[in-house]
Enzyme design. Structure first.
Site, PDB file in Angstrom:
ATOM      1  N   THR A   1      -4.905   8.734  -3.247  1.00  0.00           N
ATOM      2  CA  THR A   1      -4.675   8.617  -1.801  1.00  0.00           C
ATOM      3  C   THR A   1      -3.447   9.428  -1.390  1.00  0.00           C
ATOM      4  O   THR A   1      -3.454  10.111  -0.361  1.00  0.00           O
ATOM      5  CB  THR A   1      -4.502   7.130  -1.408  1.00  0.00           C
TER       6      THR A   1
ATOM      7  N   GLU B   1       0.847  -1.204   0.000  1.00  0.00           N
ATOM      8  CA  GLU B   1       0.000   0.000   0.000  1.00  0.00           C
ATOM      9  C   GLU B   1       0.879   1.250   0.000  1.00  0.00           C
ATOM     10  O   GLU B   1       0.576   2.232  -0.667  1.00  0.00           O
ATOM     11  CB  GLU B   1      -0.880   0.024   1.251  1.00  0.00           C
TER      12      GLU B   1
HETATM   13  N1  HSE Z   1      -6.306   5.827   6.284  1.00  0.00           N
HETATM   14  C1  HSE Z   1      -6.040   6.050   4.901  1.00  0.00           C
HETATM   15  C2  HSE Z   1      -6.268   7.503   4.575  1.00  0.00           C
HETATM   16  C3  HSE Z   1      -6.930   5.199   4.062  1.00  0.00           C
HETATM   17  O1  HSE Z   1      -7.303   8.026   4.990  1.00  0.00           O
HETATM   18  O2  HSE Z   1      -5.404   8.117   3.946  1.00  0.00           O
HETATM   19  C4  HSE Z   1      -6.770   5.461   2.598  1.00  0.00           C
HETATM   20  O3  HSE Z   1      -6.857   4.296   1.884  1.00  0.00           O
END
Ligand code: HSE
Length: 312
Positions: free
Chosen positions: A187, A131
């Site tokens: 993201t 990730e």
């Molecule tokens: N916790 C992460 C964010 C999840 O909010 O950036 C994103 O996939």
């Protein structure tokens, strides 16, 4: 004699990370969508994605499944390779843990092929590494939810560890998924807009909401979970200001007017998660109307808490 398996297919479900105050720390596995990954052990020492079905434009190279399996084989010193076939069911870039679920399914499958040397808990750090390659900084909330199922809490960051605390099967969620594309590295962008510093007062309030969220899930008290998930103070407003969660205020207003128990941004958005006491067609149609008036296509999907990755 144990006959070793050479091919296995695994399903992993979508997830909603953060759940309001639990940024990078809590997430929920949801049966709204799922991915499937078939893994085959091969002699050539190389990880290859040989097929992707179900979504356009997914890279076979810059892919969390490949990064995760490469890392798993490296950590276990495996002198073999893997061919992967991916069936994408989870829409990408919508805040539903799509890349995390693919990584989770892939490492779960390959670990199985290797005779399960690692427990699902130990696969979290491997999948989170993948990730990180995609999101800029590693986070384990989505992968932990897809691997373990239920409501998860991250209990360690280095290495990443998590536990699944509860799976309230009667909780009724709505996932509101606008058809908006923010392009690649969404993201990463959504993490760059976050504040570098937080006031002590906000920190205390947010911690209290996170405590309420966790206790709410442990007690399977949906009112408590609803209140807690709706009270985020640091992350959601920054992402809203950056235009990453269109119509968030309006959705909250409509949801609460229709007796929803809680509303939060799903992961990094643009999807929104609503916890309902009862499902309501009126709420769903008002939400559709809202997006349609803004010329945004939207999918509204009912969802329940889902189990972790498993062989199918
Ligand atoms: N916790 C992460 C964010 C999840 O909010 O950036 C994103 O996939």
């Amino acid at each position: 004699m144990n006959k070793s398996i050479l091919k296995v297919k695994v399903r992993a479900y979508s997830s909603s990370a953060n759940l309001g105050p639990g940024f990078d720390v809590t997430a929920l596995c949801l049966d709204a969508y799922c991915d499937e990954v078939e893994a085959e052990l091969v002699n050539e020492k190389r990880v290859r994605i040989i097929e992707v079905e179900g979504e356009e434009g997914i890279s076979k190279y810059r892919n969390t499944a490949k990064y995760a399996v490469d890392e798993l084989l490296r950590r276990l010193n495996v002198e073999k390779g893997v061919n992967l076939k991916i069936k994408k069911g989870i829409p990408i870039g919508k805040g539903l843990g799509s890349s995390g679920a693919t990584a989770a399914a892939a490492v779960y499958a390959v670990n199985k092929l290797l005779g399960s040397p690692l427990k699902p808990e130990d696969l979290i750090d491997v999948a989170a590494y993948a990730e990180g390659k995609i999101a800029g900084s590693p986070h384990a909330d989505n992968v932990a939810a897809s691997l373990l199922g239920g409501f998860i809490v991250i209990t360690s960051i280095k290495p990443f560890k998590a536990i699944s605390l509860s799976s309230p099967k009667d909780f009724k969620f709505l996932t509101v998924i606008p058809n908006i594309k923010f392009g690649k590295r969404k993201t990463e962008r959504a993490r760059k807009v976050l504040p570098k510093y937080v006031s002590f007062q906000k920190f205390v309030k947010q911690t209290s909401s996170l405590a309420k969220l966790i206790v709410g899930f442990l007690k399977e008290n949906e009112e408590m979970v609803g209140e807690a998930m709706s009270s985020e103070l640091i992350v959601e407003s920054s992402r809203e200001k950056a235009g990453l969660v269109p119509l968030y205020r309006e959705v909250r207003e409509i949801a609460f007017k229709n007796r929803a128990l809680g509303v939060c941004v799903s992961g990094a958005g643009p999807s929104i998660l609503i916890l309902c006491k009862e499902y309501s067609k009126k709420l769903e149609s008002e939400l559709k109307k809202l997006y349609n008036e803004e010329k945004i296509e939207v999918e509204i999907k009912r969802a329940k808490v889902a189990p972790g990755a498993h062989v199918i």
